[in-house]
Design a protein around this motif. Sequence first.
Motif, PDB file in Angstrom:
ATOM      1  N   THR A 281       1.243  -4.829  -5.403  1.00  0.00           N
ATOM      2  CA  THR A 281       2.693  -4.774  -5.605  1.00  0.00           C
ATOM      3  C   THR A 281       3.337  -4.197  -4.348  1.00  0.00           C
ATOM      4  OG1 THR A 281       2.429  -4.447  -7.989  1.00  0.00           O
ATOM      5  CG2 THR A 281       4.553  -3.841  -7.025  1.00  0.00           C
ATOM      6  N   ILE A 282       4.329  -4.909  -3.841  1.00  0.00           N
ATOM      7  CA  ILE A 282       5.012  -4.511  -2.616  1.00  0.00           C
ATOM      8  C   ILE A 282       6.433  -4.090  -2.989  1.00  0.00           C
ATOM      9  CG2 ILE A 282       5.579  -5.165  -0.264  1.00  0.00           C
ATOM     10  CD1 ILE A 282       2.565  -5.406  -1.015  1.00  0.00           C
ATOM     11  N   ILE A 283       6.760  -2.830  -2.770  1.00  0.00           N
ATOM     12  CA  ILE A 283       8.045  -2.279  -3.198  1.00  0.00           C
ATOM     13  C   ILE A 283       9.157  -2.658  -2.209  1.00  0.00           C
ATOM     14  CG2 ILE A 283       9.287  -0.134  -3.723  1.00  0.00           C
ATOM     15  CD1 ILE A 283       7.131  -0.962  -5.770  1.00  0.00           C
ATOM     16  N   ALA A 284      10.352  -2.765  -2.720  1.00  0.00           N
ATOM     17  CA  ALA A 284      11.522  -3.202  -1.949  1.00  0.00           C
ATOM     18  C   ALA A 284      11.678  -2.444  -0.646  1.00  0.00           C
ATOM     19  CB  ALA A 284      12.784  -3.033  -2.801  1.00  0.00           C
ATOM     20  N   GLY A 285      11.979  -3.189   0.423  1.00  0.00           N
ATOM     21  CA  GLY A 285      12.371  -2.591   1.688  1.00  0.00           C
ATOM     22  C   GLY A 285      11.255  -2.175   2.616  1.00  0.00           C
ATOM     23  N   VAL A 286       9.976  -2.258   2.181  1.00  0.00           N
ATOM     24  CA  VAL A 286       8.901  -1.824   3.074  1.00  0.00           C
ATOM     25  C   VAL A 286       8.636  -2.890   4.140  1.00  0.00           C
ATOM     26  CG1 VAL A 286       7.817  -0.427   1.283  1.00  0.00           C
ATOM     27  CG2 VAL A 286       7.000  -2.755   1.694  1.00  0.00           C
TER      28      VAL A 286
ATOM     29  N   ILE B  37       5.469  -4.346   6.417  1.00  0.00           N
ATOM     30  CA  ILE B  37       4.020  -4.363   6.590  1.00  0.00           C
ATOM     31  C   ILE B  37       3.737  -4.921   7.975  1.00  0.00           C
ATOM     32  CG2 ILE B  37       1.840  -5.270   5.724  1.00  0.00           C
ATOM     33  CD1 ILE B  37       3.133  -5.410   2.952  1.00  0.00           C
ATOM     34  N   GLY B  38       3.146  -4.083   8.832  1.00  0.00           N
ATOM     35  CA  GLY B  38       2.976  -4.420  10.234  1.00  0.00           C
ATOM     36  C   GLY B  38       1.966  -5.530  10.483  1.00  0.00           C
ATOM     37  N   LYS B  39       2.059  -6.112  11.655  1.00  0.00           N
ATOM     38  CA  LYS B  39       1.221  -7.237  12.061  1.00  0.00           C
ATOM     39  C   LYS B  39      -0.259  -6.904  11.910  1.00  0.00           C
ATOM     40  CE  LYS B  39       2.628  -9.549  15.589  1.00  0.00           C
ATOM     41  NZ  LYS B  39       2.953  -9.972  16.982  1.00  0.00           N
ATOM     42  N   GLY B  40      -0.997  -7.821  11.281  1.00  0.00           N
ATOM     43  CA  GLY B  40      -2.437  -7.681  11.168  1.00  0.00           C
ATOM     44  C   GLY B  40      -2.920  -6.709  10.113  1.00  0.00           C
ATOM     45  N   ALA B  41      -2.024  -6.135   9.322  1.00  0.00           N
ATOM     46  CA  ALA B  41      -2.427  -5.176   8.295  1.00  0.00           C
ATOM     47  C   ALA B  41      -3.129  -5.875   7.134  1.00  0.00           C
ATOM     48  CB  ALA B  41      -1.214  -4.408   7.787  1.00  0.00           C
ATOM     49  N   VAL B  42      -3.920  -5.092   6.388  1.00  0.00           N
ATOM     50  CA  VAL B  42      -4.596  -5.575   5.194  1.00  0.00           C
ATOM     51  C   VAL B  42      -4.237  -4.658   4.032  1.00  0.00           C
ATOM     52  CG1 VAL B  42      -6.815  -6.046   4.089  1.00  0.00           C
ATOM     53  CG2 VAL B  42      -6.522  -6.519   6.530  1.00  0.00           C
ATOM     54  N   ILE B  43      -3.805  -5.259   2.920  1.00  0.00           N
ATOM     55  CA  ILE B  43      -3.445  -4.519   1.711  1.00  0.00           C
ATOM     56  C   ILE B  43      -4.514  -4.818   0.663  1.00  0.00           C
ATOM     57  CG2 ILE B  43      -1.657  -4.019   0.035  1.00  0.00           C
ATOM     58  CD1 ILE B  43      -0.827  -3.624   3.017  1.00  0.00           C
ATOM     59  N   ALA B  44      -5.192  -3.791   0.165  1.00  0.00           N
ATOM     60  CA  ALA B  44      -6.271  -3.996  -0.798  1.00  0.00           C
ATOM     61  C   ALA B  44      -5.737  -4.499  -2.135  1.00  0.00           C
ATOM     62  CB  ALA B  44      -7.031  -2.686  -1.002  1.00  0.00           C
ATOM     63  N   SER B  45      -6.603  -5.170  -2.876  1.00  0.00           N
ATOM     64  CA  SER B  45      -6.244  -5.647  -4.211  1.00  0.00           C
ATOM     65  C   SER B  45      -5.798  -4.491  -5.095  1.00  0.00           C
ATOM     66  CB  SER B  45      -7.441  -6.347  -4.850  1.00  0.00           C
ATOM     67  OG  SER B  45      -7.801  -7.499  -4.127  1.00  0.00           O
ATOM     68  N   GLY B  46      -4.732  -4.700  -5.844  1.00  0.00           N
ATOM     69  CA  GLY B  46      -4.241  -3.703  -6.781  1.00  0.00           C
ATOM     70  C   GLY B  46      -3.438  -2.576  -6.176  1.00  0.00           C
ATOM     71  N   ALA B  47      -3.268  -2.577  -4.865  1.00  0.00           N
ATOM     72  CA  ALA B  47      -2.509  -1.505  -4.215  1.00  0.00           C
ATOM     73  C   ALA B  47      -1.025  -1.600  -4.569  1.00  0.00           C
ATOM     74  CB  ALA B  47      -2.694  -1.566  -2.707  1.00  0.00           C
ATOM     75  N   VAL B  48      -0.358  -0.439  -4.550  1.00  0.00           N
ATOM     76  CA  VAL B  48       1.097  -0.393  -4.696  1.00  0.00           C
ATOM     77  C   VAL B  48       1.659   0.176  -3.399  1.00  0.00           C
ATOM     78  CG1 VAL B  48       3.048   0.520  -5.984  1.00  0.00           C
ATOM     79  CG2 VAL B  48       0.946  -0.114  -7.197  1.00  0.00           C
ATOM     80  N   VAL B  49       2.321  -0.670  -2.637  1.00  0.00           N
ATOM     81  CA  VAL B  49       2.799  -0.289  -1.309  1.00  0.00           C
ATOM     82  C   VAL B  49       4.228   0.228  -1.431  1.00  0.00           C
ATOM     83  CG1 VAL B  49       3.233  -1.065   1.045  1.00  0.00           C
ATOM     84  CG2 VAL B  49       1.287  -1.987  -0.235  1.00  0.00           C
ATOM     85  N   THR B  50       4.400   1.543  -1.226  1.00  0.00           N
ATOM     86  CA  THR B  50       5.708   2.182  -1.379  1.00  0.00           C
ATOM     87  C   THR B  50       6.329   2.573  -0.044  1.00  0.00           C
ATOM     88  OG1 THR B  50       4.693   4.359  -1.618  1.00  0.00           O
ATOM     89  CG2 THR B  50       5.067   3.082  -3.642  1.00  0.00           C
ATOM     90  N   LYS B  51       5.512   2.545   1.031  1.00  0.00           N
ATOM     91  CA  LYS B  51       5.993   2.939   2.358  1.00  0.00           C
ATOM     92  C   LYS B  51       5.552   1.907   3.389  1.00  0.00           C
ATOM     93  CE  LYS B  51       5.732   7.906   1.354  1.00  0.00           C
ATOM     94  NZ  LYS B  51       5.144   9.205   1.763  1.00  0.00           N
ATOM     95  N   ASP B  52       6.173   1.954   4.566  1.00  0.00           N
ATOM     96  CA  ASP B  52       5.801   1.042   5.640  1.00  0.00           C
ATOM     97  C   ASP B  52       4.319   1.189   5.975  1.00  0.00           C
ATOM     98  OD1 ASP B  52       8.460   0.401   5.699  1.00  0.00           O
ATOM     99  OD2 ASP B  52       8.872   1.299   7.662  1.00  0.00           O
ATOM    100  N   VAL B  53       3.718   0.064   6.369  1.00  0.00           N
ATOM    101  CA  VAL B  53       2.308   0.036   6.752  1.00  0.00           C
ATOM    102  C   VAL B  53       2.222  -0.286   8.242  1.00  0.00           C
ATOM    103  CG1 VAL B  53       0.080  -1.092   6.392  1.00  0.00           C
ATOM    104  CG2 VAL B  53       1.619  -0.710   4.439  1.00  0.00           C
ATOM    105  N   GLU B  54       1.495   0.526   8.976  1.00  0.00           N
ATOM    106  CA  GLU B  54       1.368   0.325  10.415  1.00  0.00           C
ATOM    107  C   GLU B  54       0.555  -0.930  10.719  1.00  0.00           C
ATOM    108  OE1 GLU B  54      -0.317   3.775  12.130  1.00  0.00           O
ATOM    109  OE2 GLU B  54       1.392   5.068  11.651  1.00  0.00           O
TER     110      GLU B  54
END
Length: 229
Positions: A175-180, A182-199
């Motif tokens: 789940t990707i929360i509004a407004g974040v 996600i930087g180039k080449g990043a990987v988000i694991a299954s089931g993660a909840v992304v609440t902040k920017d990802v480098e």
Amino acid sequence: MSTKKSVISKDAIVREGALILGSSIIGSRAFIDTGTVVGYPIRSRIKMLQEGKKGEIESEGATIGDNSVIRSNSIIYERVKIGKNVETGHRILIREDTEIGDNSIIGTDTVIDGRVKIGEFARIETGVYIPPYTIIGKNVFLGPRVVFTNDKYPVSKRLLGAIVEDNVAIGANATIIAGVRIGKGAVIASGAVVTKDVEPNTVVAGVPARKLMSKDEYNRKREKYESEA
């Protein structure tokens, strides 16, 4: 069936039961399967019809690029632009003012809810939800049932889409929360909840998502896993 204003290439394949509305453009060798609607009218046009208003109420149409495949029972709204060599699953919904880049794949039962931009070579798996104002870069992978949001404090009057830069991979059910962002080449694991920017080039996991490893370490683990097959 198509309207008089539609432009359908002579070598396009439009199956019986498909409906091409308004000023839609169907590219060379494009395939439009049965039960599909291209150029479905936006809400305001439907309201005009209900109220019996006269004037320009016909759909502006959608554009389907050369060699693209739109499978059965899909709904493509007016003012959608789909590039070349795009392939969809069944029963997808793409709302107005959406652009999808060349060579992308959109999985079955995916909903792209309008005003979305998706870059080239995107791979979007089954059942993904993408709300308005989301921006997705090139060569992005979205696993099954990934959900984006665009409202941090539901139900608010401020909608803010997430930004996914190029070469990002997002695992199933994340789940990707509004407004974040996600930087180039990043990987988000299954089931993660992304609440902040990802480098960029970072792997994150968990609820809320936190850094797990670098992209280099992730690539080494992946290569080892693949070599063991």
